[in-house]
Design an enzyme around this catalytic site. Structure first.
Site, PDB file in Angstrom:
ATOM      1  CB  CYS A   2      -5.127 -11.337   4.638  1.00 26.78           C
ATOM      2  SG  CYS A   2      -5.882 -10.245   3.290  1.00 26.78           S
ATOM      3  NE  ARG A  27      -0.250 -12.323   7.358  1.00 29.05           N
ATOM      4  CZ  ARG A  27       0.597 -13.573   6.881  1.00 29.05           C
ATOM      5  NH1 ARG A  27       1.720 -13.998   7.364  1.00 29.05           N
ATOM      6  NH2 ARG A  27       0.164 -13.969   5.638  1.00 29.05           N
ATOM      7  CD1 TRP A  74      -3.185  -5.682   1.040  1.00 31.08           C
ATOM      8  CD2 TRP A  74      -2.577  -4.553   2.764  1.00 31.08           C
ATOM      9  NE1 TRP A  74      -2.531  -4.668   0.511  1.00 31.08           N
ATOM     10  CE2 TRP A  74      -2.138  -4.058   1.594  1.00 31.08           C
ATOM     11  CE3 TRP A  74      -2.429  -3.999   3.819  1.00 31.08           C
ATOM     12  CZ2 TRP A  74      -1.366  -2.956   1.525  1.00 31.08           C
ATOM     13  CZ3 TRP A  74      -1.609  -2.827   3.879  1.00 31.08           C
ATOM     14  CH2 TRP A  74      -1.221  -2.197   2.775  1.00 31.08           C
ATOM     15  CG  ASN A 100      -4.740 -14.711   4.187  1.00 29.74           C
ATOM     16  OD1 ASN A 100      -5.449 -14.119   4.777  1.00 29.74           O
ATOM     17  ND2 ASN A 100      -3.529 -15.369   4.970  1.00 29.74           N
ATOM     18  N   GLY A 101      -4.884 -14.008  -0.329  1.00 29.46           N
ATOM     19  CA  GLY A 101      -4.562 -14.474  -1.581  1.00 29.46           C
ATOM     20  C   GLY A 101      -5.728 -13.722  -2.565  1.00 29.46           C
ATOM     21  CD  GLU A 485      17.567  -1.835   3.579  1.00 30.33           C
ATOM     22  OE1 GLU A 485      16.922  -2.259   4.607  1.00 30.33           O
ATOM     23  OE2 GLU A 485      17.136  -2.125   2.656  1.00 30.33           O
ATOM     24  CE  LYS A 489      14.917  -1.080   6.426  1.00 26.96           C
ATOM     25  NZ  LYS A 489      14.132  -2.069   5.628  1.00 26.96           N
ATOM     26  CD  GLU A 492      10.706  -0.728   4.403  1.00 25.98           C
ATOM     27  OE1 GLU A 492      10.551  -1.533   3.386  1.00 25.98           O
ATOM     28  OE2 GLU A 492      11.558  -0.610   4.995  1.00 25.98           O
ATOM     29  CG  HIS A 508      27.370  11.633 -13.805  1.00 28.48           C
ATOM     30  ND1 HIS A 508      27.876  11.974 -15.094  1.00 28.48           N
ATOM     31  CD2 HIS A 508      28.169  11.186 -13.173  1.00 28.48           C
ATOM     32  CE1 HIS A 508      29.160  11.610 -15.074  1.00 28.48           C
ATOM     33  NE2 HIS A 508      29.310  11.017 -13.845  1.00 28.48           N
ATOM     34  CE  LYS A 608       9.063  -8.991   8.358  1.00 24.22           C
ATOM     35  NZ  LYS A 608       9.972  -7.938   8.624  1.00 24.22           N
TER      36      LYS A 608
END
Length: 613
Positions: A2, A27, A74, A100-101, A485, A489, A492, A508, A608
């Site tokens: 948040c 965020r 959030w 937040n949290g 990565e 990416k 995402e 395999h 983020k």
């Protein structure tokens, strides 16, 4: 996840709050709201969706006042809705809180408060804070209301548990804003006749670059003419403002369509800026002399997401250049697995924001085991940097897009510099070898400047493949983490299915999902494993795959014989090559997402900084 922005000054706070919330959109959030103290009353406006929706609602309500607070939420407790949006109030409507949290004991506290007659209007854990402060105001004594509110907040902090940061206003204390920090980000911006409370610096950077970084348990009391910081025991403390060198333009798009695209192009400068601080003695950073460095026997790298992939690359670097065994763990796994308490162990935590809850928790475990801890982080004053024994800063400036690009390549660069210095210190590298490696490292920024010129070629290719349902990325050795990565990416920002594999593993199992038209992106610089990568290309192409080769000039001709498309990146040494190889994969993810019409900078369901477990 948040975002918080608060303002105390002589101007109408609403434009400051709306603008600050827009700066915090990166965020991740699902609703937004604000509260303004207007003529002795708190006026609250909330909306589901983007800050633009809140802005429309605010224009209709038209609140005006010189003290206010805003929030982007959030959802963690309660579905996204206007009722669950922040700010939240007490029974009287005179106290507002943004938070937040997570308040871990909120259910117990809520039951006690309801038994005392408090009535809740939301499903959130945050509302508990407002009602606790209301309750505690009844039981504290003070000579004036401002001190009374402060004491009620301090009493509340002793009753709630969890990781949180919150801001509070009371209708009876105009010109006062109180902020609290515990294991969630919270900073104070110090301006001229105005002060700011926020979860991140970009929220107020337009107005001031002087920042107070709060420590664990700190309470900040903001007035128009100053800020007082109290520690967890209620004692006033002196906190020296840190001058942030970022200007507002650095935190904006700079003419690019998206922050992600801008930040891909930022990479040459970000690497150069990071290397300025890498030209130092890592022994001093770690607090170890040469003997101390030589005694290191184990290194644990802990990180999440993209930073974890940087850690995997770092494993190759440290084991080859320094000869020290390295384990790489997802921070969320490290926290809960049995970790042998081996002496002479260094734990390295990698994080762009320095606020990732899992990484901070893993570091605390490492410290409990007696390990020395090092943060590789981009944010000065962040929780991770204050938790670790020492910090190496990547100097990327703000990374706004949720999908990390420039932070990733700067993290890899930092790991390489660290590995080289460790190798030099423990004798695994001769001075001549060290100087050669470091000379190549210093040339990396120039090579990155060439690599970002690939955008046009990648953009053109994506016309052919962007509608594919599934993408495969292959790499070997130090490029295997880059395959992971590249897949991450793409997932995402485009929401497409993508997987990264070690190329030697495709026989395999993974080869079964390759069929006609499947895009397979193969990382194959002209190195010792180049011929094996040629074979992997042939195997995929034989099954109808559309093969895209990322290689260097020396391998381009042979790659063209086994691939449908070839991208040529500059050649550097084998260990540094992944820093350049990832660039076309970043562009690939960006342009596929753009062609699919995705929200590139703020992908769905992502944020983020993941500041809760």
């Amino acid at each position: 996840m948040c975002g918080i922005i608060g303002y105390v000054g002589n101007n109408n706070c609403v434009p400051y709050i709306i603008d600050g919330l827009k700066k915090l959109e990166y965020r991740g959030y699902d609703s937004a709201g604000l509260a303004v103290l207007q003529n002795g009353n708190l006026v609250t406006v909330r909306a589901v969706g983007k800050v633009a929706e809140l802005e429309k609602a605010t224009l209709i309500a038209n609140p005006k006042g010189t003290t206010g607070i805003g929030h982007t939420r959030w959802a963690t407790h309660g579905k996204p809705s206007e009722e669950n949006s922040h700010p939240h109030t007490d029974c009287t409507g005179d106290i507002v809180v943004v938070h937040n949290g997570i308040i871990e004991n909120y259910l117990t506290l809520r039951a006690k408060l309801e038994a005392r007659g408090h009535r809740f209007k939301s499903e959130t854990d945050t509302e508990v804070i407002a009602h606790l402060i209301e309750e505690n105001l009844l039981h504290v004594r003070a000579s004036h209301d401002q001190d009374r509110l402060l004491k009620a907040v301090q009493k509340t902090n002793k009753e709630i548990s969890g990781a949180y940061a919150y801001g509070v206003m009371w209708a009876r204390t105009p010109g006062l804003l109180i902020g609290v920090k515990k294991q969630s980000p919270m900073v104070v911006g110090v301006g001229k006749d105005e002060n700011f409370l926020a979860s991140d610096v970009p929220a107020f950077l337009k107005h001031t670059n002087k920042v107070l970084f709060l420590e664990e348990g700190d309470v900040a009391v903001l007035h128009v003419d100053g800020v007082t910081v109290l520690d967890k025991d209620g004692k006033e403390k002196k906190v020296k403002p840190v001058k942030i060198s970022w200007d507002q333009k650095t935190a904006e798009k700079g003419g690019y369509a998206h922050f992600m695209l801008k930040e891909i192009y930022d990479q040459p400068q970000a690497i150069e800026d990071t290397l300025r601080t890498a030209r130092t003695d890592f022994g001093k950073i770690l607090g170890l002399d040469t003997d101390g460095l030589r005694q290191l026997r184990n290194i644990h790298i802990i990180a999440c997401g993209t930073a974890y992939h940087a850690g995997l690359v770092g494993k190759y670097y440290i084991e080859q250049l320094a000869g020290i065994p390295v384990s790489v763990d997802l921070a969320s796994e490290y926290k809960y697995r049995t970790v042998p308490q081996l002496p002479n162990t260094l734990a390295i935590a990698i994080s762009q924001s320095g606020e990732t809850a899992d990484t901070i928790g893993a570091v605390k475990k490492a410290k409990e085991l007696g390990f020395r801890t090092l943060a590789i982080c981009n944010v000065l004053g962040s929780s991770l940097t204050r938790t670790c024994d020492s910090t190496f800063f990547t100097h990327c400036g703000p990374e706004i897009s949720v999908a990390s690009t420039k932070a990733f390549t700067s993290q890899i660069t930092s790991m390489y510099a660290l590995a080289a210095f460790l190798g030099q210190a423990n004798g695994n590298l001769s001075q001549t070898a060290f100087e050669k490696l470091y000379k190549e490292l210093l040339a990396l920024s120039k090579d990155m400047g060439e690599a970002v010129k690939l955008e046009y070629e990648v953009r053109h290719l994506t016309r052919k493949i962007y509608k594919a349902d599934r993408f495969i990325f292959l790499g070997r050795n130090v490029n295997f983490p880059i395959a992971l990565e590249g897949a991450l990416k793409l997932k995402e920002v485009s929401y497409r299915s993508a997987e990264g594999f070690a190329a030697g593993e495709i026989k395999h199992g993974p080869i079964s999902i390759i069929d006609k038209g499947t895009p397979v992106i193969v990382l194959m610089p002209h190195d010792a494993l180049f011929e094996k990568m040629l074979s992997a290309c042939q195997e995929c192409r034989a099954r109808g795959a559309f093969v895209v080769a990322v290689t260097t000039k020396a391998g381009a001709k042979m790659a063209a014989d086994v691939a449908d498309q070839v991208f040529i990146v500059p050649q550097t040494n084998e260990l540094l090559q992944p820093v350049l190889d990832v660039v076309p994969l970043q562009f690939l993810a960006y342009w596929i997402a753009k062609r699919l019409g995705c929200d590139i900078d703020q992908p769905r369901n992502l944020a983020k900084s993941v500041t809760v477990e």
